[in-house]
Design a protein around this motif. Structure first.
Motif, PDB file in Angstrom:
ATOM      1  N   GLY A 111       0.801  -1.246   0.525  1.00  0.00           N
ATOM      2  CA  GLY A 111       0.153   0.013  -0.264  1.00  0.00           C
ATOM      3  C   GLY A 111       1.001   1.108   0.085  1.00  0.00           C
ATOM      4  N   ARG A 155      -2.168   0.792  -8.930  1.00  0.00           N
ATOM      5  CA  ARG A 155      -2.789   1.335  -9.161  1.00  0.00           C
ATOM      6  C   ARG A 155      -3.519   1.308 -10.218  1.00  0.00           C
ATOM      7  NH1 ARG A 155      -2.510   8.043  -9.649  1.00  0.00           N
ATOM      8  NH2 ARG A 155      -2.154   7.400 -11.989  1.00  0.00           N
ATOM      9  N   ASN A 207      -3.383   2.284   2.968  1.00  0.00           N
ATOM     10  CA  ASN A 207      -3.335   3.743   1.874  1.00  0.00           C
ATOM     11  C   ASN A 207      -2.369   4.345   2.356  1.00  0.00           C
ATOM     12  OD1 ASN A 207      -2.876   5.339   0.148  1.00  0.00           O
ATOM     13  ND2 ASN A 207      -4.922   6.116   0.569  1.00  0.00           N
ATOM     14  N   GLN A 214      -4.109  -3.733  -2.362  1.00  0.00           N
ATOM     15  CA  GLN A 214      -4.829  -3.819  -1.096  1.00  0.00           C
ATOM     16  C   GLN A 214      -6.618  -4.027  -1.168  1.00  0.00           C
ATOM     17  OE1 GLN A 214      -3.718  -3.197   2.200  1.00  0.00           O
ATOM     18  NE2 GLN A 214      -1.657  -3.729   1.068  1.00  0.00           N
TER      19      GLN A 214
END
Length: 355
Positions: A302, A308, A321, A338
């Protein structure tokens, strides 16, 4: 972006009995690709025992245009780190991703600043790059480094830091703390934590006088020192933390079981592919990799944001995050390492890299 290039190991230097500095040769045609902001990291990829392993390490220096260096500290049970410290030799080629990460600082010649760097153990690695680049680029700036270790024997980059002090005696202040080695001053003995930074603030440092404070080390140290600085009146926007080595929090068994059987559509390179999660998958990324998808990823913690992507349909639940900004989250971006689907009809797009 997961652009890897094969780089040859130029040399390996023993920093401590448990840590090495690995310098890679960067060919002339790739040097612009490996230009980095001090504080960024590299992802190294290799195969051990038939398994592909990827690990991220902070860039500590680039002494010449044709070189880039990371430091690796062996950790118990760490297959990659043990290999790097004990078996890796000069001349071996390794796949190295181009520099990534948002932590750090890009010095500017016209800037005059006063900076504080707090590091423990291998947390010195990005700090060395930040400190050396800042002092070299900003001739009117000052840096104070507080560096904690168990003992002088376990201290990485001692020679490099001494050389910096010789080069910038009036602009660099070095404060060493040892938790298992007797010091002449009680102030310089013990761990770097919240209490210690308060004591240093009472007797040695004007912590509110620093324009930026950088922190890197064990999670407890980072949380405690940040809290102490805030309590002492330092503005949140002036504190920068490297969460790179912070362990992620795995999703609960209940979350995995609720996600089991859910179908997620992955959009990559203009094509759609469906994957199905099971109760053992830690994330959408893990499920995709298990089913043969070639998705971008690096740290899986993360932090690096390499994985992404954007949710274009459905809803997901995300764990930790450390890299996406509020505007990115609001726009639907997630970290696939995540994320777990919360329902059906989830579509995530790896081609959407607008923010």
């Amino acid at each position: 972006m997961t652009t890897f290039h094969s780089l040859k190991v130029a040399r390996i230097e023993q920093e401590t009995p448990e840590a090495v500095a690995i310098t890679f040769e960067v060919p002339a045609d790739l040097q612009t690709h490996y230009a980095f902001k001090p504080g960024q990291h590299l992802t190294l990829k290799t195969r051990l025992g038939g398994e592909e392993l990827r690990r991220c390490y902070s860039i500590c220096r680039a002494e010449q245009p044709g070189e880039i260096c990371v430091a690796v500290k062996a950790i118990e049970g760490g297959r990659f780190s043990q290999y790097a410290v004990t078996d890796l030799v000069a001349g071996v080629a390794m796949d190295v991703m181009i520099p990534q990460g948002t932590f750090g600082y890009q010095p500017q010649p016209e800037t005059t600043g006063n900076y504080l760097a707090l590091a423990v153990g291998s947390g010195i690695t990005p700090m060395l790059a930040i400190v050396s680049a800042t002092l070299a680029t900003e001739p009117n700036s000052r840096v104070t480094l507080v560096y904690g270790n168990r003992s002088s024997r376990s201290m990485m980059f001692r020679t490099a830091l001494a050389d910096l002090k010789d080069r910038y005696p009036q602009r660099l202040q070095l404060i060493y703390l040892f938790s298992q080695e007797v010091q002449e001053s009680e102030l310089l003995s013990g761990r770097l934590d919240g209490a210690k930074i308060k004591a240093l603030g009472d007797h040695l440092l004007n912590v509110k006088g620093f324009d930026r404070t950088f922190i890197c080390g064990p999670q407890s140290m980072m949380l405690e020192t940040e809290a102490a600085l805030l309590e002492m009146g330092v503005a949140q926007q002036n504190i920068f933390i490297e969460h790179f080595n912070t362990p992620g929090t795995a999703p609960s068994r209940k979350s995995r079981e609720q996600a089991a059987g859910k179908v997620v559509t992955l959009r990559q390179d203009g094509r759609d592919r469906k994957i199905t999660l099971d109760s053992h998958d830690e994330s959408i990324l893990d499920a995709a990799l298990r089913q043969g998808a070639d998705l971008p990823y690096a740290c899986k913690g993360g932090v690096c944001a390499t994985c992404r992507c954007k949710v274009v349909s459905g809803e997901v639940e995300m764990g930790v995050n450390y890299s996406l900004e509020p505007d990115q989250l609001a726009a639907g971006y997630i970290l696939s390492c995540q994320a777990l689907p919360k329902g059906d009809n989830v579509v995530i797009d790896f081609d959407a890299q607008g923010l």
